[in-house]
Structures are given as structure tokens and as C-alpha cells.
Design an enzyme around this catalytic site. Structure first.
Site, short mmCIF file in Angstrom:
data_model
loop_
_atom_site.label_atom_id
_atom_site.label_comp_id
_atom_site.label_asym_id
_atom_site.label_seq_id
_atom_site.Cartn_x
_atom_site.Cartn_y
_atom_site.Cartn_z
N ASP A 112 37.80 30.12 37.99
CA ASP A 112 38.64 29.04 37.46
C ASP A 112 37.81 28.02 36.68
OD1 ASP A 112 40.96 27.61 37.04
OD2 ASP A 112 40.75 26.45 38.88
N ASN B 7 49.64 33.68 34.86
CA ASN B 7 49.01 33.40 33.56
C ASN B 7 49.85 33.87 32.38
OD1 ASN B 7 45.59 33.95 34.71
ND2 ASN B 7 46.82 32.07 34.63
N TRP B 8 50.85 34.72 32.62
CA TRP B 8 51.73 35.16 31.54
C TRP B 8 52.52 33.99 30.96
CZ3 TRP B 8 50.83 39.50 29.22
CH2 TRP B 8 50.33 40.59 29.91
#
Length: 222
Positions: free
Chosen positions: A12, A60-61
Site C-alpha cells: 500500500d 481497485n476496479w
């Protein structure tokens, strides 16, 4: 000394690193790739045989399409560059996640790298792409039922994308959450949170984290 066989990392902070540096988000991801390479090198040096990397989650899409497009173009290029190195250095790559959502050409390239490196056994890298642990458990449950098996812990575990328990989960980026990553596999894992943004993670800090784990007495239980 504790034996570290399976290390999982939530990578991250790429976007925040870029913002802090005043550069394009794309540069944050590119720098993150360099950090991944350092991590792989350290894993080989430290005798860690299994490394799981959270590259792209099901959530994350929802990010901007141009950012998604860049991430997968970067992945495509990395696969091209990594294949020869993986074969030469005895590194096996396996992708986990709902790969059906990926572009056909990218799926085929992933399959090619998996096939070419399946005989390698020094370091196994599990790259989580379009991955979410809840989604994985649902898909594993469907596999068990489709096979006509009893739905129990053993059968469910065997039908996961990754039927391998995690020893240490490293979360960088100053967030103290699991982010839906390998929840089943991390049931008894130790968890280490680092404030360092992923692109800034150095070999020195990474080795210190591994050393701390290996030297720490583990207490098992609920």
C-alpha cells in the site's frame, strides 16, 4: 528461531508516495515495482520460499480507468521482463484471484509465465490480481459443492486459490487493516504494520522486520 516459510505483503501507499513527492501517480506504481524486486531478492537471501503480493484488489476496479489501464500495462511489461529472470533464478510465479475479469491477452501472458516457471522451486511468488479474500472463499465454496464434496474446513482450504497458511503478514502504508487479503490463510499469522509507504520500503527495513519475526517467541492459541 521461527522459520518464516510464507510471507504475505499488502503493498500500500503507491499513490500517496507519488502525491507526497509531487509526481504523477504512475511514477508511484513504477517505483513500487522496483521495491517488489528488492523484496524478492531479500526473500531468496533469507530463505523464504513463499511470497504473496497484493497487487490489485477487487475493490481497485473502482479506481479511475486511466489508472487501471496503466497498472495492467505495467504488469504486462513486468511479465515480459521477469520471465527470463524467473527461469534463470529458479522463481515460480502463480497468479491468484478472479482472473476472468482481466483482458484476454494479459490472461494468456500470465498463463505463459506460470507454465514456463512451474518447474522452478527456489521461491514461489503468488501475485494477487483482481483478488478479494471474501470472493475467494465464495469461489472455493462453489468448487467444493460442484465436486460433490462435504463442505468442511479441509475441503474448503484445498479449493482456495492459495491453500497455504501465512506465517507473517506485512502491511505497509500506515493503515492498520487487512484489506480483505488472505483472510483464511492468515487465521494464525503474525501481523506487522509499517508506516512506510511501499515505494519507500528499503531492504534494510525489510530485513529488520524479518529478523524481528524470526527472533520472536510465538504464542499459539485463539
Amino acid at each position: 528461531m521461527n522459520k518464516l516459510k510464507h510471507l504475505a505483503i499488502v503493498m500500500d501507499g503507491n499513490r500517496r508516495w507519488a502525491k507526497a513527492k509531487g509526481v504523477l501517480v504512475k511514477l508511484g506504481y513504477s517505483q513500487g515495482v522496483k521495491t517488489m524486486q528488492k523484496i524478492m531478492e531479500v526473500c531468496v537471501e533469507e530463505g523464504i520460499s513463499n511470497l504473496s503480493l497484493f497487487a490489485f484488489s477487487t475493490e481497485n476496479w473502482g479506481r479511475p480507468q486511466d489508472e487501471i489501464d496503466f497498472i495492467f500495462k505495467l504488469l504486462d511489461r513486468c511479465l515480459d521482463e521477469a520471465l527470463e529472470k524467473f527461469e534463470k533464478n529458479n522463481v515460480c510465479l502463480k497468479a491468484i484471484g478472479d482472473l476472468s475479469k482481466l483482458d484476454k491477452n494479459l490472461r494468456e501472458k500470465i498463463a505463459l509465465v506460470e507454465e514456463k516457471t512451474k518447474h522452478c522451486n527456489l521461491l514461489y511468488i503468488y501475485l494477487a490480481i483482481s483478488y478479494g479474500s471474501k470472493n475467494e472463499i465464495i469461489r472455493a465454496t462453489k468448487r467444493v459443492l460442484e465436486k460433490g464434496l462435504e463442505l468442511n474446513e479441509e475441503n474448503l482450504s484445498k479449493n482456495l486459490d492459495l491453500p497455504l497458511d501465512v506465517d507473517l503478514l506485512l502491511r505497509v502504508g500506515n493503515a492498520k487493516r487487512l484489506s480483505n487479503f488472505l483472510l483464511w490463510q492468515c487465521a494464525y499469522a503474525e501481523i506487522y504494520f509499517s508506516e512506510t509507504l511501499f515505494p519507500s520500503l528499503t531492504k534494510r527495513e525489510f530485513k529488520r522486520i524479518i529478523k524481528d519475526y524470526k527472533n520472536r517467541e510465538r504464542t499459539f492459541g485463539l
